[in-house]
Design a protein around this motif. Structure first.
Motif, PDB file in Angstrom:
ATOM      1  N   UNK A   1     -12.461   3.713  -3.762  1.00  0.00           N
ATOM      2  CA  UNK A   1     -12.421   4.651  -2.646  1.00  0.00           C
ATOM      3  C   UNK A   1     -12.048   3.907  -1.371  1.00  0.00           C
ATOM      4  N   UNK A   2     -11.300   4.586  -0.504  1.00  0.00           N
ATOM      5  CA  UNK A   2     -10.859   3.962   0.747  1.00  0.00           C
ATOM      6  C   UNK A   2     -10.681   5.031   1.812  1.00  0.00           C
ATOM      7  N   UNK A   3     -10.892   4.646   3.064  1.00  0.00           N
ATOM      8  CA  UNK A   3     -10.663   5.571   4.168  1.00  0.00           C
ATOM      9  C   UNK A   3      -9.202   5.560   4.614  1.00  0.00           C
ATOM     10  N   UNK A   4      -8.412   4.666   4.065  1.00  0.00           N
ATOM     11  CA  UNK A   4      -6.997   4.583   4.438  1.00  0.00           C
ATOM     12  C   UNK A   4      -6.255   5.734   3.774  1.00  0.00           C
ATOM     13  N   UNK A   5      -5.572   6.543   4.582  1.00  0.00           N
ATOM     14  CA  UNK A   5      -4.922   7.746   4.061  1.00  0.00           C
ATOM     15  C   UNK A   5      -3.507   7.479   3.543  1.00  0.00           C
ATOM     16  N   UNK A   6      -2.776   6.550   4.134  1.00  0.00           N
ATOM     17  CA  UNK A   6      -1.416   6.253   3.702  1.00  0.00           C
ATOM     18  C   UNK A   6      -1.468   5.228   2.577  1.00  0.00           C
ATOM     19  N   UNK A   7      -1.251   5.692   1.347  1.00  0.00           N
ATOM     20  CA  UNK A   7      -1.358   4.838   0.162  1.00  0.00           C
ATOM     21  C   UNK A   7      -0.232   5.124  -0.827  1.00  0.00           C
ATOM     22  N   UNK A   8       1.024   4.905  -0.433  1.00  0.00           N
ATOM     23  CA  UNK A   8       2.103   5.165  -1.388  1.00  0.00           C
ATOM     24  C   UNK A   8       2.066   4.187  -2.560  1.00  0.00           C
ATOM     25  N   UNK A   9       2.404   4.698  -3.733  1.00  0.00           N
ATOM     26  CA  UNK A   9       2.494   3.857  -4.928  1.00  0.00           C
ATOM     27  C   UNK A   9       3.909   3.308  -5.022  1.00  0.00           C
ATOM     28  N   UNK A  10       4.043   2.114  -5.574  1.00  0.00           N
ATOM     29  CA  UNK A  10       5.354   1.515  -5.735  1.00  0.00           C
ATOM     30  C   UNK A  10       5.314   0.409  -6.769  1.00  0.00           C
ATOM     31  N   UNK A  11       6.423  -0.304  -6.865  1.00  0.00           N
ATOM     32  CA  UNK A  11       6.551  -1.398  -7.813  1.00  0.00           C
ATOM     33  C   UNK A  11       7.019  -2.641  -7.078  1.00  0.00           C
ATOM     34  N   UNK A  12       6.370  -3.768  -7.321  1.00  0.00           N
ATOM     35  CA  UNK A  12       6.743  -5.023  -6.666  1.00  0.00           C
ATOM     36  C   UNK A  12       8.157  -5.398  -7.106  1.00  0.00           C
ATOM     37  N   UNK A  13       9.017  -5.658  -6.115  1.00  0.00           N
ATOM     38  CA  UNK A  13      10.401  -6.025  -6.418  1.00  0.00           C
ATOM     39  C   UNK A  13      10.682  -7.492  -6.124  1.00  0.00           C
TER      40      UNK A  13
END
Length: 69
Positions: free
Chosen positions: A2-14
């Motif tokens: 759980x986190x209070x941070x709202x901006x959490x886009x998922x991605x892939x390390x490039x």
């Protein structure tokens, strides 16, 4: 986790570029955008981050600034 941070886009390390103490980790988002984070080399190792690792990018910033001459 759980986190209070709202901006959490998922991605892939490039890309991961490690220095003596710090590393930059470039993450590609589903729309093709890229975000680069500077974290400790130790954190890269502890989290097992390599090219292709799926990650969530937690964005919490009071200020972001860019300039050109």
């Amino acid at each position: 986790m759980a986190s209070s941070i709202r901006d959490q886009p998922a991605g892939t390390v490039s890309a991961v570029r490690s220095g003596e103490v710090m590393a930059t980790v470039r993450t590609r988002l589903p729309g093709g955008q890229e975000i680069t984070a500077a974290i400790t080399r130790e954190a890269v190792e502890d989290l097992g981050i390599t090219d292709g690792t799926p990650v969530s990018v937690l964005v919490k910033s009071a200020e972001v600034a860019l300039t050109t001459s």
